[in-house]
Design a protein around this motif. Structure first.
Motif, mmCIF file in Angstrom:
data_model
loop_
_atom_site.group_PDB
_atom_site.id
_atom_site.type_symbol
_atom_site.label_atom_id
_atom_site.label_comp_id
_atom_site.label_asym_id
_atom_site.label_seq_id
_atom_site.Cartn_x
_atom_site.Cartn_y
_atom_site.Cartn_z
ATOM 1 N N VAL A 1 -9.604 2.266 -2.629
ATOM 2 C CA VAL A 1 -9.941 0.892 -2.277
ATOM 3 C C VAL A 1 -11.452 0.703 -2.427
ATOM 4 O O VAL A 1 -12.235 1.331 -1.714
ATOM 5 C CB VAL A 1 -9.505 0.559 -0.838
ATOM 6 N N ILE B 1 -8.013 -2.143 -6.057
ATOM 7 C CA ILE B 1 -7.109 -1.163 -5.458
ATOM 8 C C ILE B 1 -6.254 -0.495 -6.523
ATOM 9 O O ILE B 1 -5.743 -1.157 -7.433
ATOM 10 C CB ILE B 1 -6.188 -1.843 -4.423
ATOM 11 N N THR B 2 -6.120 0.819 -6.399
ATOM 12 C CA THR B 2 -5.231 1.568 -7.282
ATOM 13 C C THR B 2 -4.710 2.794 -6.544
ATOM 14 O O THR B 2 -5.022 3.012 -5.376
ATOM 15 C CB THR B 2 -5.961 1.963 -8.583
ATOM 16 N N VAL C 1 -5.373 -5.600 -8.169
ATOM 17 C CA VAL C 1 -4.676 -4.317 -8.199
ATOM 18 C C VAL C 1 -4.406 -3.900 -9.639
ATOM 19 O O VAL C 1 -4.175 -4.735 -10.511
ATOM 20 C CB VAL C 1 -3.353 -4.385 -7.411
ATOM 21 N N ALA D 1 -8.132 -1.826 4.745
ATOM 22 C CA ALA D 1 -8.025 -1.918 3.289
ATOM 23 C C ALA D 1 -8.140 -3.347 2.799
ATOM 24 O O ALA D 1 -8.796 -3.608 1.778
ATOM 25 C CB ALA D 1 -6.702 -1.310 2.828
ATOM 26 N N TYR D 2 -7.529 -4.300 3.493
ATOM 27 C CA TYR D 2 -7.378 -5.643 2.946
ATOM 28 C C TYR D 2 -8.038 -6.746 3.744
ATOM 29 O O TYR D 2 -8.170 -7.867 3.262
ATOM 30 C CB TYR D 2 -5.884 -5.969 2.816
ATOM 31 N N GLY E 1 0.808 -1.210 0.000
ATOM 32 C CA GLY E 1 0.000 0.000 0.000
ATOM 33 C C GLY E 1 0.840 1.257 0.000
ATOM 34 O O GLY E 1 0.426 2.303 -0.480
ATOM 35 N N ASN F 1 -4.432 5.627 -1.600
ATOM 36 C CA ASN F 1 -4.895 4.493 -2.384
ATOM 37 C C ASN F 1 -6.415 4.495 -2.437
ATOM 38 O O ASN F 1 -7.076 4.741 -1.429
ATOM 39 C CB ASN F 1 -4.424 3.173 -1.786
ATOM 40 N N LEU G 1 -7.909 -9.910 -3.760
ATOM 41 C CA LEU G 1 -7.294 -8.611 -4.026
ATOM 42 C C LEU G 1 -6.921 -8.471 -5.491
ATOM 43 O O LEU G 1 -6.152 -9.272 -6.019
ATOM 44 C CB LEU G 1 -6.045 -8.443 -3.162
ATOM 45 N N ARG H 1 -11.694 -6.907 -3.561
ATOM 46 C CA ARG H 1 -11.087 -5.634 -3.249
ATOM 47 C C ARG H 1 -10.338 -5.140 -4.476
ATOM 48 O O ARG H 1 -9.415 -5.806 -4.948
ATOM 49 C CB ARG H 1 -10.132 -5.807 -2.064
#
Length: 225
Positions: A215, A197-198, A129, A183-184, A34, A213, A127, A195
């Motif tokens: 989320v 995420i960027t 990403v 977040a995770y 992260g 980030n 997750l 999830r």
């Protein structure tokens, strides 16, 4: 959440301890990710789409009910109709520093899946990403922060099934107070969650990274073939 089903599963004391230790190690690596995923090559522009806004959590009564998780199968493609995203998904691991290794910058249209974690559709938070942009153009998750609760995310799996998720929470989490578990970690025990995420926030020219980030959390609400 009101209206969501619980899906209990038996675990022994030893099993719970092993699970807790595994999560602790995973969250440590993901906390590092992260912080580090936001690093970008040399660039001069500053904003990232959705840098200061997040929809937050939705009223559960307005969203569809969760369905029971399904078996393991590798994700192959992600479709986000509202964003016009149709992207291949590839498994990624950890780098030498123990952080999740995102897709290379020369693959801006590819989404990475943390292959050591849950698979999309199976129990737990899977997750995914992706980059927000490159030096010259937007990348696959450029508009991720514009999603709102109720949006649909579909993941095509290697077993031929399509796991359909409904977005229920969007956050922009600052790097200065990064909460890895928020977040995770799982938002609702027993659910199959996704999830996305960027990078988010503004681009800091000193640290050469984004300040936050984005989320997006979604949960399994349907399965098709």
């Amino acid at each position: 959440m009101t209206g969501d089903r619980e899906y209990p599963h038996a675990t022994t004391g030893t099993g719970r301890l092993i699970t807790a230790l595994a999560w602790a190690l995973l969250l440590l690596g993901l906390w590092l990710w992260g912080r580090e995923i936001t690093g970008l090559p040399d660039r001069t522009d500053t904003p990232a789409t959705g840098d200061v806004w997040a929809a937050g959590a939705a009223d559960p009564a307005l969203l569809p009910r969760a369905v029971a998780p399904i078996g393991d199968a590798v994700p192959q493609r992600i479709d986000i109709p509202r964003l016009g995203v149709q992207a291949p998904v590839v498994a990624r691991g950890l780098d030498a520093q123990g952080a999740v290794d995102p897709p290379p910058f020369d693959q801006p249209g590819v989404v990475g899946w943390y292959g050591a974690g849950p698979k999309p559709g199976a129990q737990g938070p899977a997750l995914l990403v992706g980059h927000v942009d490159t030096e010259t153009r937007p990348a696959v998750f450029y508009k991720l922060s514009t999603l709102t609760p109720g949006a649909t995310v579909r993941v095509v799996r290697s077993d031929g099934k399509v796991a359909e998720f409904t977005v229920d929470d969007i956050r922009v989490l600052p790097r200065t107070a990064f909460d890895a578990h928020q977040a995770y970690g799982p938002h609702r025990p027993g659910r199959a969650e996704l999830r996305l995420i960027t990078c988010g926030g503004s681009f800091d020219r000193v640290s050469r990274s984004y300040t936050a980030n984005v989320v997006v959390n979604a949960y399994l609400t349907g399965i098709t073939k």
